[in-house]
Motif scaffolding. Structure first.
Motif, PDB file in Angstrom:
ATOM      1  N   THR A  25      13.403  68.854  65.194  1.00  0.00           N
ATOM      2  CA  THR A  25      12.138  69.536  65.490  1.00  0.00           C
ATOM      3  C   THR A  25      11.138  68.401  66.288  1.00  0.00           C
ATOM      4  O   THR A  25      10.576  68.723  67.236  1.00  0.00           O
ATOM      5  CB  THR A  25      11.427  69.980  64.327  1.00  0.00           C
ATOM      6  OG1 THR A  25      12.174  70.876  63.594  1.00  0.00           O
ATOM      7  CG2 THR A  25      10.095  70.616  64.763  1.00  0.00           C
ATOM      8  N   LEU A  26      11.119  67.028  65.556  1.00  0.00           N
ATOM      9  CA  LEU A  26      10.337  66.258  66.239  1.00  0.00           C
ATOM     10  C   LEU A  26      10.748  65.795  67.560  1.00  0.00           C
ATOM     11  O   LEU A  26      10.002  65.617  68.597  1.00  0.00           O
ATOM     12  CB  LEU A  26      10.375  64.744  65.471  1.00  0.00           C
ATOM     13  CG  LEU A  26       9.607  63.522  66.072  1.00  0.00           C
ATOM     14  CD1 LEU A  26       8.229  63.938  66.021  1.00  0.00           C
ATOM     15  CD2 LEU A  26       9.702  62.465  65.015  1.00  0.00           C
ATOM     16  N   LEU A  27      11.994  65.593  67.851  1.00  0.00           N
ATOM     17  CA  LEU A  27      12.700  65.393  69.235  1.00  0.00           C
ATOM     18  C   LEU A  27      12.338  66.345  70.116  1.00  0.00           C
ATOM     19  O   LEU A  27      11.983  66.081  71.301  1.00  0.00           O
ATOM     20  CB  LEU A  27      14.070  65.129  68.902  1.00  0.00           C
ATOM     21  CG  LEU A  27      14.465  63.841  68.497  1.00  0.00           C
ATOM     22  CD1 LEU A  27      15.972  63.492  68.250  1.00  0.00           C
ATOM     23  CD2 LEU A  27      13.901  62.496  68.950  1.00  0.00           C
ATOM     24  N   ILE A  28      12.577  67.656  69.932  1.00  0.00           N
ATOM     25  CA  ILE A  28      12.231  68.731  70.682  1.00  0.00           C
ATOM     26  C   ILE A  28      10.759  68.890  71.022  1.00  0.00           C
ATOM     27  O   ILE A  28      10.286  69.128  72.126  1.00  0.00           O
ATOM     28  CB  ILE A  28      12.865  70.017  70.144  1.00  0.00           C
ATOM     29  CG1 ILE A  28      14.483  69.939  70.215  1.00  0.00           C
ATOM     30  CG2 ILE A  28      12.636  71.303  70.970  1.00  0.00           C
ATOM     31  CD1 ILE A  28      15.250  70.878  69.544  1.00  0.00           C
ATOM     32  N   VAL A  31       6.402  68.496  74.923  1.00  0.00           N
ATOM     33  CA  VAL A  31       5.179  68.188  75.296  1.00  0.00           C
ATOM     34  C   VAL A  31       5.082  67.344  76.707  1.00  0.00           C
ATOM     35  O   VAL A  31       4.477  67.524  77.539  1.00  0.00           O
ATOM     36  CB  VAL A  31       4.270  67.270  74.248  1.00  0.00           C
ATOM     37  CG1 VAL A  31       3.298  66.643  74.686  1.00  0.00           C
ATOM     38  CG2 VAL A  31       3.994  68.014  73.236  1.00  0.00           C
ATOM     39  N   PHE A  32       5.998  66.308  76.801  1.00  0.00           N
ATOM     40  CA  PHE A  32       5.884  65.629  77.808  1.00  0.00           C
ATOM     41  C   PHE A  32       6.894  66.042  78.977  1.00  0.00           C
ATOM     42  O   PHE A  32       6.576  65.573  80.096  1.00  0.00           O
ATOM     43  CB  PHE A  32       6.488  64.078  77.464  1.00  0.00           C
ATOM     44  CG  PHE A  32       5.625  63.378  76.501  1.00  0.00           C
ATOM     45  CD1 PHE A  32       4.728  62.934  76.895  1.00  0.00           C
ATOM     46  CD2 PHE A  32       6.113  63.324  75.023  1.00  0.00           C
ATOM     47  CE1 PHE A  32       3.528  62.298  75.953  1.00  0.00           C
ATOM     48  CE2 PHE A  32       5.341  62.625  74.057  1.00  0.00           C
ATOM     49  CZ  PHE A  32       3.942  62.086  74.471  1.00  0.00           C
ATOM     50  N   LYS A  69       7.065  76.172  68.407  1.00  0.00           N
ATOM     51  CA  LYS A  69       8.333  76.712  68.985  1.00  0.00           C
ATOM     52  C   LYS A  69       9.489  75.987  68.579  1.00  0.00           C
ATOM     53  O   LYS A  69      10.654  76.496  68.353  1.00  0.00           O
ATOM     54  CB  LYS A  69       8.048  76.763  70.602  1.00  0.00           C
ATOM     55  CG  LYS A  69       6.984  77.636  70.912  1.00  0.00           C
ATOM     56  CD  LYS A  69       7.261  79.056  70.633  1.00  0.00           C
ATOM     57  CE  LYS A  69       5.983  79.917  71.202  1.00  0.00           C
ATOM     58  NZ  LYS A  69       6.197  81.371  70.710  1.00  0.00           N
ATOM     59  N   SER A  70       9.489  74.560  68.753  1.00  0.00           N
ATOM     60  CA  SER A  70      10.411  73.686  68.158  1.00  0.00           C
ATOM     61  C   SER A  70      11.095  74.014  66.818  1.00  0.00           C
ATOM     62  O   SER A  70      12.146  74.150  66.449  1.00  0.00           O
ATOM     63  CB  SER A  70      10.136  72.214  68.674  1.00  0.00           C
ATOM     64  OG  SER A  70       9.372  71.868  67.794  1.00  0.00           O
ATOM     65  N   LEU A  71       9.938  73.989  65.881  1.00  0.00           N
ATOM     66  CA  LEU A  71      10.323  74.187  64.589  1.00  0.00           C
ATOM     67  C   LEU A  71      11.095  75.766  64.338  1.00  0.00           C
ATOM     68  O   LEU A  71      12.242  75.591  63.529  1.00  0.00           O
ATOM     69  CB  LEU A  71       9.211  74.204  63.566  1.00  0.00           C
ATOM     70  CG  LEU A  71       9.334  74.824  62.172  1.00  0.00           C
ATOM     71  CD1 LEU A  71      10.100  73.755  61.333  1.00  0.00           C
ATOM     72  CD2 LEU A  71       7.930  74.608  61.460  1.00  0.00           C
ATOM     73  N   PHE A  72      10.604  76.744  64.885  1.00  0.00           N
ATOM     74  CA  PHE A  72      11.192  77.884  64.869  1.00  0.00           C
ATOM     75  C   PHE A  72      12.392  77.951  65.240  1.00  0.00           C
ATOM     76  O   PHE A  72      13.545  78.446  64.681  1.00  0.00           O
ATOM     77  CB  PHE A  72      10.371  79.227  65.562  1.00  0.00           C
ATOM     78  CG  PHE A  72      10.745  80.365  65.171  1.00  0.00           C
ATOM     79  CD1 PHE A  72       9.762  81.001  63.953  1.00  0.00           C
ATOM     80  CD2 PHE A  72      11.609  81.082  65.459  1.00  0.00           C
ATOM     81  CE1 PHE A  72      10.173  82.453  63.719  1.00  0.00           C
ATOM     82  CE2 PHE A  72      11.830  82.306  65.179  1.00  0.00           C
ATOM     83  CZ  PHE A  72      11.446  82.964  64.259  1.00  0.00           C
ATOM     84  N   GLN A  73      12.763  77.592  66.565  1.00  0.00           N
ATOM     85  CA  GLN A  73      14.054  77.693  67.325  1.00  0.00           C
ATOM     86  C   GLN A  73      14.883  76.618  66.537  1.00  0.00           C
ATOM     87  O   GLN A  73      16.469  77.074  66.434  1.00  0.00           O
ATOM     88  CB  GLN A  73      13.890  77.326  68.707  1.00  0.00           C
ATOM     89  CG  GLN A  73      13.836  78.318  69.559  1.00  0.00           C
ATOM     90  CD  GLN A  73      12.610  79.199  69.240  1.00  0.00           C
ATOM     91  OE1 GLN A  73      12.913  80.483  69.102  1.00  0.00           O
ATOM     92  NE2 GLN A  73      11.361  78.807  69.323  1.00  0.00           N
ATOM     93  N   VAL A  74      14.521  75.623  66.154  1.00  0.00           N
ATOM     94  CA  VAL A  74      15.662  74.676  65.138  1.00  0.00           C
ATOM     95  C   VAL A  74      16.017  75.296  64.073  1.00  0.00           C
ATOM     96  O   VAL A  74      17.009  75.249  63.495  1.00  0.00           O
ATOM     97  CB  VAL A  74      14.911  73.289  65.062  1.00  0.00           C
ATOM     98  CG1 VAL A  74      15.766  72.489  63.841  1.00  0.00           C
ATOM     99  CG2 VAL A  74      14.814  72.459  66.249  1.00  0.00           C
TER     100      VAL A  74
END
Length: 269
Positions: free
Chosen positions: A91-94, A99-100, A112-117
């Motif tokens: 989640t952190l990496l995505i 963001v960048f 969005k990253s937490l949900f998809q992961v």
């Protein structure tokens, strides 16, 4: 029941809340809406569903221990640590990538990253964003989540984190053996020694899992399915995840696949 109540607080009606809760707890992924969870356009609902997907992928026997007053077993379980650590790191990496590279806001990127992961790690299959539009770097991370799956004793699919934990510690011991050839290094999980027969079974399972993916991937490529579509649908099918990549991603269906490819993927499921 808990998730149903929380979803109703978020604005879902009783029928939709019950259906999403059944689908979440079983990590099934089907929704009553064509747009899945994104239909409600609610950060609150996305967080609730993501949390309950993760909860449903933790060993249910640990929850039984909690009901019996042995709450510490849940927090000391090494498979749970491995699983939650994997969800957190991916989640952190995505989030950083979104963001960048995709100019998402921090909260939106994290959600969005937490949900998809969570949805691919738990083999649930819900969707709130089209990760085909994310940087290709994130696709590899989602593949890792698809392969890993959840914990043993849960409703999730995939290889299961207990097996990955045993494989990782077996590899670590083999490297230690190079430095200390005469050392006795048993594989331990939760302070218990894993027998050599179980280690062998886990390694064979892991190898056979990857061999099946390679065979299925090769067959789909032979049938004319695209590179990313073939590997993603094979991994998704054998892990009972749901969405793939490319034209088989979360914003599309698998209807365009050749009939024979559908037979192969059905067999893998």
């Amino acid at each position: 029941v808990s998730e149903t109540i929380l979803l109703m607080f978020g604005g879902m009606d009783l029928f939709d809340a019950i259906c999403q809760s059944f689908s979440t707890t079983a990590t099934g992924g089907y929704s009553t809406k064509q747009n899945s969870i994104s239909y409600w356009n609610s950060p609150y609902i996305e967080y609730v569903v993501a949390i309950f997907m993760i909860i449903s992928s933790i060993n249910f026997s640990l929850f039984l221990m909690c009901l019996k007053g042995k709450v510490g077993r849940l927090f000391k379980d090494e498979e749970t640590h491995w699983f939650l650590g994997s969800v957190g790191i991916l989640t952190l990496l995505i989030t950083l990538a979104l963001v960048f590279q995709n100019n998402y806001g921090w909260e939106l990127a994290f959600r969005k990253s937490l949900f998809q992961v969570a949805t691919v790690h738990t083999s649930c299959g819900f969707a709130t964003d089209d990760y085909n539009l994310w940087p290709p770097f994130t696709w590899l991370l989602l593949f890792i989540a698809m392969l890993s799956g959840g914990c043993t004793g849960s409703t999730s699919g995939g290889i299961k984190n207990m097996r990955l934990l045993i494989v990782a510690r077996t590899i670590r011991n083999e490297f230690k053996h190079l430095l200390h050839p005469n050392a006795v290094l048993p594989v331990r999980v939760n302070k218990q020694t894993v027998s050599s027969s179980i280690v062998t079974t886990v390694l064979l399972f892991f190898a056979f899992y990857l061999v099946i993916i390679l065979i299925g991937w090769t067959i789909l490529l032979f049938l004319g399915v695209g590179f990313s579509e073939s590997v993603s649908t094979v991994i998704s099918s054998i892990g009972n995840v749901g969405p793939g990549l490319g034209s088989c991603g979360p914003a599309y269906s698998w209807n365009s696949l050749p009939d024979l490819a559908k037979w192969v993927l059905s067999f893998l499921m």
